[in-house]
Design a protein around this motif. Sequence first.
Motif, PDB file in Angstrom:
ATOM      1  N   VAL A 120       0.882  -1.057  -0.079  1.00 52.83           N
ATOM      2  CA  VAL A 120      -0.023   0.088  -0.005  1.00 52.83           C
ATOM      3  C   VAL A 120       1.106   1.420   0.009  1.00 52.83           C
ATOM      4  O   VAL A 120       1.753   1.412   0.897  1.00 52.83           O
ATOM      5  CB  VAL A 120      -0.996   0.195   1.292  1.00 52.83           C
ATOM      6  N   THR A 121       0.582   2.199  -0.686  1.00 51.42           N
ATOM      7  CA  THR A 121       1.346   3.434  -0.952  1.00 51.42           C
ATOM      8  C   THR A 121       1.274   3.997   0.538  1.00 51.42           C
ATOM      9  O   THR A 121       0.688   4.721   1.100  1.00 51.42           O
ATOM     10  CB  THR A 121       0.769   4.273  -2.065  1.00 51.42           C
ATOM     11  N   SER A 122       2.593   4.527   0.795  1.00 54.40           N
ATOM     12  CA  SER A 122       3.077   5.225   2.187  1.00 54.40           C
ATOM     13  C   SER A 122       2.213   6.673   2.399  1.00 54.40           C
ATOM     14  O   SER A 122       2.295   7.369   0.967  1.00 54.40           O
ATOM     15  CB  SER A 122       4.242   5.227   2.395  1.00 54.40           C
ATOM     16  N   GLY A 123       1.500   6.970   3.236  1.00 56.46           N
ATOM     17  CA  GLY A 123       1.094   8.128   3.533  1.00 56.46           C
ATOM     18  C   GLY A 123      -0.361   8.474   2.961  1.00 56.46           C
ATOM     19  O   GLY A 123      -1.099   9.268   3.216  1.00 56.46           O
ATOM     20  N   TYR A 124      -0.943   7.256   2.068  1.00 55.00           N
ATOM     21  CA  TYR A 124      -2.272   7.418   1.673  1.00 55.00           C
ATOM     22  C   TYR A 124      -3.143   6.297   2.391  1.00 55.00           C
ATOM     23  O   TYR A 124      -2.864   5.062   1.891  1.00 55.00           O
ATOM     24  CB  TYR A 124      -2.421   7.329   0.200  1.00 55.00           C
ATOM     25  N   ALA A 125      -3.873   6.638   3.439  1.00 57.49           N
ATOM     26  CA  ALA A 125      -4.539   5.769   3.998  1.00 57.49           C
ATOM     27  C   ALA A 125      -5.674   5.117   3.051  1.00 57.49           C
ATOM     28  O   ALA A 125      -6.495   5.979   2.649  1.00 57.49           O
ATOM     29  CB  ALA A 125      -4.980   6.172   5.372  1.00 57.49           C
ATOM     30  N   GLY A 126      -5.849   3.752   3.160  1.00 50.15           N
ATOM     31  CA  GLY A 126      -7.019   3.363   2.583  1.00 50.15           C
ATOM     32  C   GLY A 126      -6.971   3.065   1.025  1.00 50.15           C
ATOM     33  O   GLY A 126      -7.613   2.591   0.251  1.00 50.15           O
ATOM     34  N   PHE A 127      -5.845   3.276   0.451  1.00 51.79           N
ATOM     35  CA  PHE A 127      -5.451   2.908  -0.953  1.00 51.79           C
ATOM     36  C   PHE A 127      -5.207   1.518  -0.989  1.00 51.79           C
ATOM     37  O   PHE A 127      -4.488   0.952  -0.346  1.00 51.79           O
ATOM     38  CB  PHE A 127      -4.212   3.911  -1.347  1.00 51.79           C
ATOM     39  N   VAL A 128      -5.529   1.087  -2.181  1.00 52.86           N
ATOM     40  CA  VAL A 128      -5.576  -0.195  -2.609  1.00 52.86           C
ATOM     41  C   VAL A 128      -4.349  -0.369  -3.335  1.00 52.86           C
ATOM     42  O   VAL A 128      -3.690   0.521  -4.031  1.00 52.86           O
ATOM     43  CB  VAL A 128      -6.794  -0.943  -3.455  1.00 52.86           C
ATOM     44  N   GLU A 129      -3.919  -1.993  -3.506  1.00 49.10           N
ATOM     45  CA  GLU A 129      -2.694  -1.958  -4.157  1.00 49.10           C
ATOM     46  C   GLU A 129      -2.739  -1.848  -5.673  1.00 49.10           C
ATOM     47  O   GLU A 129      -3.925  -2.225  -6.235  1.00 49.10           O
ATOM     48  CB  GLU A 129      -2.240  -3.544  -3.869  1.00 49.10           C
ATOM     49  N   ALA A 130      -1.838  -1.169  -6.401  1.00 50.19           N
ATOM     50  CA  ALA A 130      -2.115  -0.794  -7.615  1.00 50.19           C
ATOM     51  C   ALA A 130      -1.703  -2.187  -8.487  1.00 50.19           C
ATOM     52  O   ALA A 130      -1.065  -3.209  -8.155  1.00 50.19           O
ATOM     53  CB  ALA A 130      -0.989   0.049  -8.023  1.00 50.19           C
ATOM     54  N   LYS A 131      -2.424  -2.306  -9.720  1.00 55.22           N
ATOM     55  CA  LYS A 131      -2.275  -3.547 -10.339  1.00 55.22           C
ATOM     56  C   LYS A 131      -2.256  -3.138 -12.106  1.00 55.22           C
ATOM     57  O   LYS A 131      -2.684  -2.322 -12.420  1.00 55.22           O
ATOM     58  CB  LYS A 131      -3.838  -4.241 -10.475  1.00 55.22           C
ATOM     59  N   VAL A 132      -1.333  -4.076 -12.677  1.00 51.42           N
ATOM     60  CA  VAL A 132      -0.892  -3.600 -14.186  1.00 51.42           C
ATOM     61  C   VAL A 132      -1.966  -4.406 -14.918  1.00 51.42           C
ATOM     62  O   VAL A 132      -2.036  -5.544 -14.740  1.00 51.42           O
ATOM     63  CB  VAL A 132       0.385  -3.947 -14.263  1.00 51.42           C
TER      64      VAL A 132
ATOM     65  N   PRO B  52     -17.860  10.231 -10.515  1.00 55.97           N
ATOM     66  CA  PRO B  52     -17.579   9.604  -9.437  1.00 55.97           C
ATOM     67  C   PRO B  52     -15.998   9.486  -9.603  1.00 55.97           C
ATOM     68  O   PRO B  52     -15.445   9.017 -10.490  1.00 55.97           O
ATOM     69  CB  PRO B  52     -18.341   8.205  -9.380  1.00 55.97           C
ATOM     70  N   GLY B  53     -15.178   9.715  -8.423  1.00 58.52           N
ATOM     71  CA  GLY B  53     -13.924   9.706  -8.687  1.00 58.52           C
ATOM     72  C   GLY B  53     -12.948  10.910  -9.178  1.00 58.52           C
ATOM     73  O   GLY B  53     -11.823  11.020  -9.159  1.00 58.52           O
ATOM     74  N   SER B  54     -13.692  11.974  -9.642  1.00 59.48           N
ATOM     75  CA  SER B  54     -13.110  13.144 -10.297  1.00 59.48           C
ATOM     76  C   SER B  54     -12.935  14.205  -9.160  1.00 59.48           C
ATOM     77  O   SER B  54     -13.337  14.373  -8.113  1.00 59.48           O
ATOM     78  CB  SER B  54     -14.170  13.709 -11.428  1.00 59.48           C
ATOM     79  N   ALA B  55     -11.897  15.107  -9.640  1.00 58.17           N
ATOM     80  CA  ALA B  55     -11.187  16.039  -8.797  1.00 58.17           C
ATOM     81  C   ALA B  55     -11.508  17.366  -9.350  1.00 58.17           C
ATOM     82  O   ALA B  55     -11.475  17.629 -10.662  1.00 58.17           O
ATOM     83  CB  ALA B  55      -9.661  15.944  -8.458  1.00 58.17           C
ATOM     84  N   ILE B  56     -12.276  18.319  -8.923  1.00 65.65           N
ATOM     85  CA  ILE B  56     -12.682  19.420  -9.559  1.00 65.65           C
ATOM     86  C   ILE B  56     -12.533  20.543  -8.696  1.00 65.65           C
ATOM     87  O   ILE B  56     -12.430  20.656  -7.378  1.00 65.65           O
ATOM     88  CB  ILE B  56     -14.392  19.645  -9.604  1.00 65.65           C
ATOM     89  N   LEU B  57     -11.620  21.693  -9.484  1.00 67.48           N
ATOM     90  CA  LEU B  57     -11.432  22.760  -8.830  1.00 67.48           C
ATOM     91  C   LEU B  57     -12.132  24.042  -9.300  1.00 67.48           C
ATOM     92  O   LEU B  57     -12.109  24.225 -10.568  1.00 67.48           O
ATOM     93  CB  LEU B  57      -9.921  23.046  -9.270  1.00 67.48           C
ATOM     94  N   ILE B  58     -12.697  24.597  -8.273  1.00 66.62           N
ATOM     95  CA  ILE B  58     -13.656  26.048  -8.660  1.00 66.62           C
ATOM     96  C   ILE B  58     -12.984  27.026  -7.954  1.00 66.62           C
ATOM     97  O   ILE B  58     -12.809  27.043  -6.810  1.00 66.62           O
ATOM     98  CB  ILE B  58     -15.161  25.705  -8.145  1.00 66.62           C
TER      99      ILE B  58
ATOM    100  N   LYS C 102      -9.418   9.198  -6.637  1.00 60.24           N
ATOM    101  CA  LYS C 102      -9.226   8.224  -7.703  1.00 60.24           C
ATOM    102  C   LYS C 102      -9.274   6.982  -6.998  1.00 60.24           C
ATOM    103  O   LYS C 102     -10.089   5.950  -7.628  1.00 60.24           O
ATOM    104  CB  LYS C 102      -8.005   8.410  -8.387  1.00 60.24           C
ATOM    105  N   GLN C 103      -8.757   6.680  -5.953  1.00 60.83           N
ATOM    106  CA  GLN C 103      -8.806   5.374  -5.395  1.00 60.83           C
ATOM    107  C   GLN C 103     -10.036   5.068  -4.611  1.00 60.83           C
ATOM    108  O   GLN C 103     -10.260   3.604  -4.361  1.00 60.83           O
ATOM    109  CB  GLN C 103      -7.710   5.273  -4.481  1.00 60.83           C
ATOM    110  N   ASN C 104     -10.794   6.022  -4.104  1.00 64.77           N
ATOM    111  CA  ASN C 104     -11.742   5.537  -3.379  1.00 64.77           C
ATOM    112  C   ASN C 104     -13.329   6.024  -4.097  1.00 64.77           C
ATOM    113  O   ASN C 104     -14.117   6.016  -3.322  1.00 64.77           O
ATOM    114  CB  ASN C 104     -11.894   6.232  -1.909  1.00 64.77           C
ATOM    115  N   GLN C 105     -13.239   6.387  -5.530  1.00 63.22           N
ATOM    116  CA  GLN C 105     -14.263   6.882  -6.109  1.00 63.22           C
ATOM    117  C   GLN C 105     -15.234   7.816  -5.512  1.00 63.22           C
ATOM    118  O   GLN C 105     -16.393   7.646  -5.480  1.00 63.22           O
ATOM    119  CB  GLN C 105     -15.145   5.572  -6.464  1.00 63.22           C
TER     120      GLN C 105
END
Length: 456
Positions: A49-61, A92-98, A207-210
């Motif tokens: 699991v990526t360090s510093g990002y709680a709850g992130f799942v393991e990346a898969k190729v 869902p899972g998008s990052a929006i900047l206003i 992205k990781q948690n939708q």
Amino acid sequence: MAKKKTAFVCSDCGAEFARWQGQCSECKAWNTVTEFRVPSAKAAPQGGVTSGYAGFVEAKVQTLDEVNLEQLPRFSTGFTEFDRVLGGGVVPGSAILIGGSPGAGKSTVLLQTMCRLAESMNTLYVTGEESLQQVAMRATRLGLPTNKLKTLAETSVETICQLALREKPSIMVIDSIQVMHMNDIQSAPGSVSQVRESAAYLTRFAKQNQVAIIMVGHVTKDGTLAGPKVLEHCIDCSILLEGSADSRFRTLRGNKNRFGAVNELGVFAMTSQGLKEVSNPSAIFLNRGEAQTPGSLVMVIWEGTRPLLVEVQALVDYSQLANPRRVTVGLEQNRLAMLLAVLHRHGGLQVSDQDVFVNVVGGVKVTETSADLALIAALVSSFKNQSLDRQLVVFGEVGLGGEIRPVPSGQERLREASKHGFTRAIVPKANQPKEKIEGMEIVAVSSLSEALEALF
């Protein structure tokens, strides 16, 4: 004890340097290079699991044919104009900047949106600039339902993400990204490193948690988003809420959108009950006086995926100054200087001793070239003190050789004008519709001299 690493980053373009320098060698901006401390790398925990990002799942190729192509269902914000700018709703899972200037209504429109969405889904409103009491008072004043929306007053990004993992919201608002901070970065909130790392952390979490995340950003005095330029690169959608202090209308404009068209425009009106969407903005911008005055003309511009009718006004008057003034509001000043030169060379009109003032009614900012012909018509109308027909619309691009060039979506522009009661149009020859539009006389021109002859 490990030595802390430092780097120097330009706040305009995001370029990194080994030492401080007064001018950025990449974008040539002065006094934009600031120092920030690089967070120390931590060992990855067991399980990958990526360090510093709680709850992130393991990346898969995966190969491209293994990727699930099922389209993510969008959900509506409750505002048709807001959905239009986002490309049809929130993904869902998008990052929006206003972004927007102080008092434009960023927090108001987001609070209205979140209170509506809370009726049908799990939501979380995170405020770092206001207390929860202030947010509750605003919601009560606007008459919004307050029994479903979950709120949180916090500025630590790690704490917010840990609580979001427990609450599992479908959409989350961060108000604002400039006051957020990460614990392992030593610089103050709002600095280049804090804004960049906080936005990257939240984007990865989305992205990781939708979880759809809407971040509020401040703007600088020239109207651009504050913070490093890489902030706009890491998010999916960047929109700007614009509006002058003396106008109750607000425009929501998309600058970047990975899920829809850019330069889309949504129009709102500020009322005592918050922001109300305007479904027919052309009717507002065409609120004209009874008497037709010289220098006033209606043009059809294209905003995103729809036409918009706005009025352009020009005033040409004899100048008492050695250098006559050239003032534009809502249009580009360099474009005006070029069109005045074309008008002199190919239209035979000399205005070098005249003050020229141009204004687009309603505070609309016109960036496309389809306003060229309408602007020249308004200038000649004011110079000759001769009024134009109230039922006339004009659009077209003017080239340096005096030719009238076509513009995109000419058929849709004419239909929009016909819908609002206009009976005559002067358009480029290449934009002449193949099918006749009922009740509208269309004059197609190919040169500036032809257009002036048809107008006057």
